[in-house]
Write an enzyme that holds these catalytic residues in place. Sequence first.
Site, PDB file in Angstrom:
ATOM      1  N   ASN A   1     -16.179   1.790   7.283  1.00  8.07           N
ATOM      2  CA  ASN A   1     -16.219   1.930   8.326  1.00  8.07           C
ATOM      3  C   ASN A   1     -16.879   2.945   9.260  1.00  8.07           C
ATOM      4  OD1 ASN A   1     -14.261  -0.278   8.203  1.00  8.07           O
ATOM      5  ND2 ASN A   1     -12.381   1.369   8.675  1.00  8.07           N
TER       6      ASN A   1
ATOM      7  N   ASP B   1      -4.981   1.042   7.414  1.00  4.35           N
ATOM      8  CA  ASP B   1      -5.376   0.235   6.114  1.00  4.35           C
ATOM      9  C   ASP B   1      -4.967   0.496   4.670  1.00  4.35           C
ATOM     10  OD1 ASP B   1      -8.691  -0.567   7.243  1.00  4.35           O
ATOM     11  OD2 ASP B   1      -7.464   1.176   8.380  1.00  4.35           O
TER      12      ASP B   1
END
Length: 420
Positions: free
Chosen positions: A23, A307
């Site tokens: 990310n 997540d």
Amino acid sequence: MEYLRIRGGRELQGSVTLPGAKNSLLPILAAGILCNEPVTLKNVPDLSDLHASLQILRAVGWQAEFVQGTIQLLPAEKMKSIIPEKAAGAMRSSVFYLAPLLHRTGKVELPSPGGCRLGQRPIDIHLEGLVKMGATAAMQGEVLTLCAPNGLQGTEFRLRYPSVGATETLMMAAALAQGKSRLENVAKEPEVMDLARFLNRCGAQIRGAGTECIEIEGVPALKGATHTLIPDRIVAATLFAAVAAAKGEVHIKNVCPVHLAGVLELYKRMGMQLYQPVPGELIAGMQNRPKALGQLKTGPYPAFCTDAAPLTAAALLTATGETVIEDTVFENRFECASEFANLGARAMKQGRSIHIWGKKSYSGGSARASDLRAGAALVCAALGAKGESRIGGLEYIRRGYCDLEKTMQYLGADIVKISD
Ligand code: UD1
């Protein structure tokens, strides 16, 4: 058809060095386009999302080489403004190219972005901010076209929600905009800070990343830089879940415990032994059934991150009691619940939540990943099962993990990839 065959019940032992964060990688690759000089990125994981991103970079005219964990980006002689449909459809992070291409070509065309189906995932906040900076936006069929022939102007903008992606888009837009910008109610995730660090290394003037308000003084141009990505905190959370499910002790290197604050606290409550032998390393050990955690909620950083939620759910399948996790970020985070049930565990999706009734053991079985983290969660769950499991949907897992099965094999798990 490929799947992982996992024979559960083997304890994990050994050490793992975390790769760079996916990310961080994806927005920073797109931000590279803002630079006038070559960019080098280090500690880069070999992921399918990386290759989709490299395809976009090459399609718009940049040269991009990936060799042994290092990426070299060389500027285009003439940049194109169309993001290819296949790469856009392969990952949601194609939206990160909006602001950089707008700056460099005055126009960008993006066919509808793909990605994990975690809910609706609109991009209205990205667009609202870019329009406030002077861009025009139009949809023609499935293609979004943004134009800013005279460049973007700095602005004051309050995000209606601290979206990670929108914060990153607007930070990239403001870095080369004319004048000052002030972005309020922004995301504070470590990956936002990593992007700011990269841009500042290239000559941007960004202050406040990691707080609720980011101030940016636009600069006329950015030079190149060499940047090492921060470690992937979700891979660390995956290792915690795997150890909690399968038991054993794993030594995690190149880790930043501060980035894991919301997750570490939960695993400590579960009964995991976690300690830092030296800075930048963590040892995670678990011998007994985890303690159930009652009611949990995910939220923007520094809260328990979305997540890690399905991974934590996998860790709790053998807990001594019930846990309910509500995901406040994505409406469809827990598609994995019915797949956990296919492995013989007791879990059910209830709206945005997953309800887990811990049981002493479950058999294993056949299950399929519906998205990236659900896939990793199923692998962890299968490692903790008594018997054999088959986990499909590996294309999702590859989006965020390089060789998850090899990492687990190395730690002593009985896991192999089978191609039928
Ligand atoms: C990023 C991460 C992802 C993580 C998520 C939340 C990357 C590449 N991906 O995704 O792994 O799960 O942050 O921590 O960094 N939203 C809107 N309008 C927008 C933008 C977002 O309504 O314009 C909503 C989304 O639908 C979602 C919520 O805001 O419900 C959070 O999304 P966001 O923080 O933007 O996540 P991503 O950047 O897509």
